[in-house]
Design a protein around this motif. Structure first.
Motif, PDB file in Angstrom:
ATOM      1  N   ALA A 254      -6.319  -1.642   3.042  1.00  0.00           N
ATOM      2  CA  ALA A 254      -6.637  -0.569   3.977  1.00  0.00           C
ATOM      3  C   ALA A 254      -7.979  -0.008   3.531  1.00  0.00           C
ATOM      4  CB  ALA A 254      -5.564   0.508   3.948  1.00  0.00           C
TER       5      ALA A 254
ATOM      6  N   ARG B 246      -9.068   8.349  14.265  1.00  0.00           N
ATOM      7  CA  ARG B 246      -8.555   9.715  14.133  1.00  0.00           C
ATOM      8  C   ARG B 246      -8.026  10.238  15.471  1.00  0.00           C
ATOM      9  NH1 ARG B 246     -12.848  12.822  12.670  1.00  0.00           N
ATOM     10  NH2 ARG B 246     -12.746  12.006  10.565  1.00  0.00           N
TER      11      ARG B 246
ATOM     12  N   MET C 252      -9.849   4.019  10.299  1.00  0.00           N
ATOM     13  CA  MET C 252      -9.518   3.221   9.123  1.00  0.00           C
ATOM     14  C   MET C 252      -9.183   1.817   9.591  1.00  0.00           C
ATOM     15  SD  MET C 252      -5.729   4.588   7.985  1.00  0.00           S
ATOM     16  CE  MET C 252      -5.586   3.435   6.640  1.00  0.00           C
TER      17      MET C 252
ATOM     18  N   MET D  14     -11.641   8.699   7.343  1.00  0.00           N
ATOM     19  CA  MET D  14     -10.947   9.010   8.583  1.00  0.00           C
ATOM     20  C   MET D  14     -10.306  10.394   8.491  1.00  0.00           C
ATOM     21  SD  MET D  14      -7.839   7.217  10.676  1.00  0.00           S
ATOM     22  CE  MET D  14      -6.506   7.923   9.734  1.00  0.00           C
ATOM     23  N   ILE D  15      -9.739  10.701   7.346  1.00  0.00           N
ATOM     24  CA  ILE D  15      -9.051  11.977   7.167  1.00  0.00           C
ATOM     25  C   ILE D  15     -10.031  13.135   7.031  1.00  0.00           C
ATOM     26  CG2 ILE D  15      -7.580  13.302   5.574  1.00  0.00           C
ATOM     27  CD1 ILE D  15      -6.138  10.553   5.016  1.00  0.00           C
TER      28      ILE D  15
ATOM     29  N   LEU E 153      -4.688   8.634  16.128  1.00  0.00           N
ATOM     30  CA  LEU E 153      -3.690   9.173  15.212  1.00  0.00           C
ATOM     31  C   LEU E 153      -3.237  10.549  15.692  1.00  0.00           C
ATOM     32  CD1 LEU E 153      -2.006   9.014  12.627  1.00  0.00           C
ATOM     33  CD2 LEU E 153      -3.993   9.918  11.391  1.00  0.00           C
TER      34      LEU E 153
ATOM     35  N   GLU F 108      -9.705   4.983   4.875  1.00  0.00           N
ATOM     36  CA  GLU F 108      -8.717   6.023   5.157  1.00  0.00           C
ATOM     37  C   GLU F 108      -9.196   7.414   4.757  1.00  0.00           C
ATOM     38  OE1 GLU F 108      -7.276   3.956   1.312  1.00  0.00           O
ATOM     39  OE2 GLU F 108      -8.207   3.368   3.192  1.00  0.00           O
TER      40      GLU F 108
ATOM     41  N   ARG G 149     -19.210   7.522   4.920  1.00  0.00           N
ATOM     42  CA  ARG G 149     -18.625   6.339   4.275  1.00  0.00           C
ATOM     43  C   ARG G 149     -19.264   6.117   2.916  1.00  0.00           C
ATOM     44  NH1 ARG G 149     -14.031   4.948   7.092  1.00  0.00           N
ATOM     45  NH2 ARG G 149     -14.492   4.828   9.307  1.00  0.00           N
TER      46      ARG G 149
ATOM     47  N   ASN H 161       0.850  -1.183   0.000  1.00  0.00           N
ATOM     48  CA  ASN H 161       0.000   0.000   0.000  1.00  0.00           C
ATOM     49  C   ASN H 161       0.891   1.241   0.000  1.00  0.00           C
ATOM     50  OD1 ASN H 161      -1.588   2.233   1.076  1.00  0.00           O
ATOM     51  ND2 ASN H 161      -3.164   0.708   1.500  1.00  0.00           N
TER      52      ASN H 161
ATOM     53  N   LEU I 103       0.568   4.207   0.869  1.00  0.00           N
ATOM     54  CA  LEU I 103       0.533   5.003   2.084  1.00  0.00           C
ATOM     55  C   LEU I 103       1.530   4.493   3.125  1.00  0.00           C
ATOM     56  CD1 LEU I 103      -0.958   7.323   3.554  1.00  0.00           C
ATOM     57  CD2 LEU I 103      -2.666   5.640   4.271  1.00  0.00           C
TER      58      LEU I 103
ATOM     59  N   PHE J 285      -7.109  -1.944   8.713  1.00  0.00           N
ATOM     60  CA  PHE J 285      -6.092  -2.714   7.997  1.00  0.00           C
ATOM     61  C   PHE J 285      -6.506  -4.177   8.083  1.00  0.00           C
ATOM     62  CE2 PHE J 285      -4.033   0.915   9.947  1.00  0.00           C
ATOM     63  CZ  PHE J 285      -3.297   1.454   8.908  1.00  0.00           C
TER      64      PHE J 285
END
Length: 145
Positions: free
Chosen positions: A99, A128, A69, A105-106, A131, A102, A111, A30, A32, A71
């Protein structure tokens, strides 16, 4: 809905430290996470939770606001979306190494699709708030260095 409530019916396998090598193997392709080492993921591990979803367990629900997010460590996930007539259509089946979520989440937007386990599925979750905590912790550490 908070992440803890979202996964209350799933088996909680603890933080992701013990899964760092496996997560590295599955997310290594990935973009990222291309440059992440196992050591990097071990540092990230305490900020993530690992869950095991049963078949048909809803991991992400279309239309919900996103603050985490996922994984995928093992298993299969069915990705579906409602069409304009509210008919649910499969748009993908994802395997270990994916993933998911993401972007939501950002940006905190709704969704785009739903994700449900097809078979028992293990996945790690980064929220979030966790993070942000990781970034704050890293900044404090860098200031001391």
């Amino acid at each position: 809905m908070t992440q803890g409530a979202q996964f209350a019916d799933f088996e909680d396998l603890g933080d992701a430290v013990a899964y760092a090598e496996k997560i590295r193997q599955v997310v290594g392709h990935n973009a990222l996470f291309d440059d992440f080492t196992v050591a990097d993921l071990q540092q990230l591990g305490p900020f993530m939770r690992v869950y095991r979803a049963p078949p048909h367990g809803i991991i992400i629900n279309e239309g919900d606001r996103g603050d985490f997010m996922v994984f995928t460590i093992d298993g299969l996930i069915d990705v579906t979306k409602k069409d304009r007539w509210d008919v649910v259509k499969r748009i993908a089946v994802v395997q270990a190494g994916s993933a998911l979520g993401e972007m939501s989440m950002i940006d905190g937007e709704a969704r785009f699709a739903s994700c449900a386990a097809i078979e028992p599925t293990t996945f790690a979750v980064l929220t979030r708030p966790r993070l942000q905590e990781l970034i704050t912790t890293s900044r404090a550490w860098l200031r001391r260095s």
